[in-house]
Scaffold this motif. Structure first.
Motif, PDB file in Angstrom:
ATOM      1  N   SER A   8       0.846  -1.193   0.000  1.00  0.00           N
ATOM      2  CA  SER A   8       0.000   0.000   0.000  1.00  0.00           C
ATOM      3  C   SER A   8       0.883   1.245   0.000  1.00  0.00           C
ATOM      4  O   SER A   8       1.768   1.390   0.857  1.00  0.00           O
ATOM      5  N   ALA A   9       0.619   2.147  -0.944  1.00  0.00           N
ATOM      6  CA  ALA A   9       1.482   3.317  -1.121  1.00  0.00           C
ATOM      7  C   ALA A   9       1.569   4.165   0.151  1.00  0.00           C
ATOM      8  O   ALA A   9       2.629   4.710   0.479  1.00  0.00           O
ATOM      9  N   CYS A  10       0.463   4.249   0.899  1.00  0.00           N
ATOM     10  CA  CYS A  10       0.469   5.084   2.113  1.00  0.00           C
ATOM     11  C   CYS A  10       1.389   4.520   3.180  1.00  0.00           C
ATOM     12  O   CYS A  10       1.866   5.259   4.045  1.00  0.00           O
ATOM     13  N   THR A  16      -1.376   9.295   0.047  1.00  0.00           N
ATOM     14  CA  THR A  16      -2.488   8.849  -0.799  1.00  0.00           C
ATOM     15  C   THR A  16      -3.779   8.659  -0.023  1.00  0.00           C
ATOM     16  O   THR A  16      -4.820   8.411  -0.627  1.00  0.00           O
ATOM     17  N   ARG A  17      -3.732   8.746   1.293  1.00  0.00           N
ATOM     18  CA  ARG A  17      -4.930   8.465   2.091  1.00  0.00           C
ATOM     19  C   ARG A  17      -6.048   9.458   1.803  1.00  0.00           C
ATOM     20  O   ARG A  17      -5.812  10.549   1.293  1.00  0.00           O
ATOM     21  N   ILE A  40       1.325   0.689  -4.546  1.00  0.00           N
ATOM     22  CA  ILE A  40       0.083   0.889  -5.286  1.00  0.00           C
ATOM     23  C   ILE A  40      -0.963   1.497  -4.345  1.00  0.00           C
ATOM     24  O   ILE A  40      -0.940   1.243  -3.152  1.00  0.00           O
ATOM     25  N   CYS A  41      -1.854   2.303  -4.915  1.00  0.00           N
ATOM     26  CA  CYS A  41      -3.002   2.798  -4.148  1.00  0.00           C
ATOM     27  C   CYS A  41      -4.262   2.478  -4.945  1.00  0.00           C
ATOM     28  O   CYS A  41      -4.556   3.150  -5.939  1.00  0.00           O
ATOM     29  N   GLU A  43      -7.357   3.015  -4.444  1.00  0.00           N
ATOM     30  CA  GLU A  43      -8.379   4.074  -4.531  1.00  0.00           C
ATOM     31  C   GLU A  43      -7.973   5.096  -5.585  1.00  0.00           C
ATOM     32  O   GLU A  43      -8.800   5.536  -6.394  1.00  0.00           O
ATOM     33  N   LYS A 106      -2.707  -2.066   3.760  1.00  0.00           N
ATOM     34  CA  LYS A 106      -3.085  -1.305   4.961  1.00  0.00           C
ATOM     35  C   LYS A 106      -4.386  -1.831   5.568  1.00  0.00           C
ATOM     36  O   LYS A 106      -5.444  -1.821   4.934  1.00  0.00           O
ATOM     37  N   SER A 109      -8.716  -0.477   5.684  1.00  0.00           N
ATOM     38  CA  SER A 109      -9.155   0.302   4.524  1.00  0.00           C
ATOM     39  C   SER A 109     -10.219  -0.467   3.738  1.00  0.00           C
ATOM     40  O   SER A 109     -10.124  -1.693   3.600  1.00  0.00           O
ATOM     41  N   CYS A 112      -7.908  -1.802   0.943  1.00  0.00           N
ATOM     42  CA  CYS A 112      -6.703  -2.567   1.282  1.00  0.00           C
ATOM     43  C   CYS A 112      -6.843  -3.484   2.492  1.00  0.00           C
ATOM     44  O   CYS A 112      -5.993  -4.351   2.699  1.00  0.00           O
TER      45      CYS A 112
END
Ligand code: SF4
Length: 154
Positions: A8-10, A16-17, A40-41, A43, A106, A109, A112
């Motif tokens: 998860s990119a965050c 990105t959140r 990757i994100c 959303e 994450k 989410s 995620c």
């Protein structure tokens, strides 16, 4: 050959959140710095803006969204299911072409989460279940871990 993971990119520092922030996880940042993770994100890949209204799954979890039995909505009641499905499909496409061994995503989410998600009431309550992107990867047979359950699988 070393294993490559989606992450998860965050969790590796990208803001990105939904609230425009990150949730940096030092061990996963190290994994990325070693060339063993790709951020990757789902959303954002689904076309949602950042920041964006928080969303939760109503009527089930990510597997139910994939099956058309549940939907993803914002706190204001906007149905964003289509964006979550687009993002999940794009994550799966990337997982295949990058030949990743799994994903570290994450927790909690709606995209995620991979053991717990919010229950759809926007009251902070949790339920067991997967987010939409985590579910599509698990459905394809890929190991999916949270930042809490992940440990180096090499
Ligand atoms: Fe992080 Fe996943 Fe949410 Fe993107 S969709 S901000 S990667 S938890």
């Amino acid at each position: 050959m070393r294993k490559l993971f989606l992450v998860s990119a965050c969790l590796v520092g990208a803001r990105t959140r939904y609230d425009g922030e990150a949730r940096l996880h030092p061990e996963l940042l190290q994994l990325l710095q070693e060339g063993r993770a790709v951020p990757i994100c789902p959303e954002q890949l689904g076309g949602l803006t950042t920041p964006r209204p928080p969303a939760e799954i109503q009527g089930g979890d990510g597997f139910d969204v994939l099956a058309g039995r549940a939907r993803v909505v914002t706190g204001e009641g906007q149905d964003v299911t289509a964006a979550y499905l687009r993002g999940a499909e794009e994550v799966l496409r990337l997982a295949k072409i990058w030949r990743v061994s799994g994903a570290v995503l994450k927790e909690r989410s709606p995209a995620c989460g991979c053991s717990q998600i919010y229950d759809g009431t926007f009251t902070g309550k949790l339920r067991a279940g997967f987010g939409v992107a985590a579910a599509i990867l698990a459905q394809a047979g890929l190991p999916v871990f949270s930042e809490n359950s992940w440990k180096d699988k090499e």
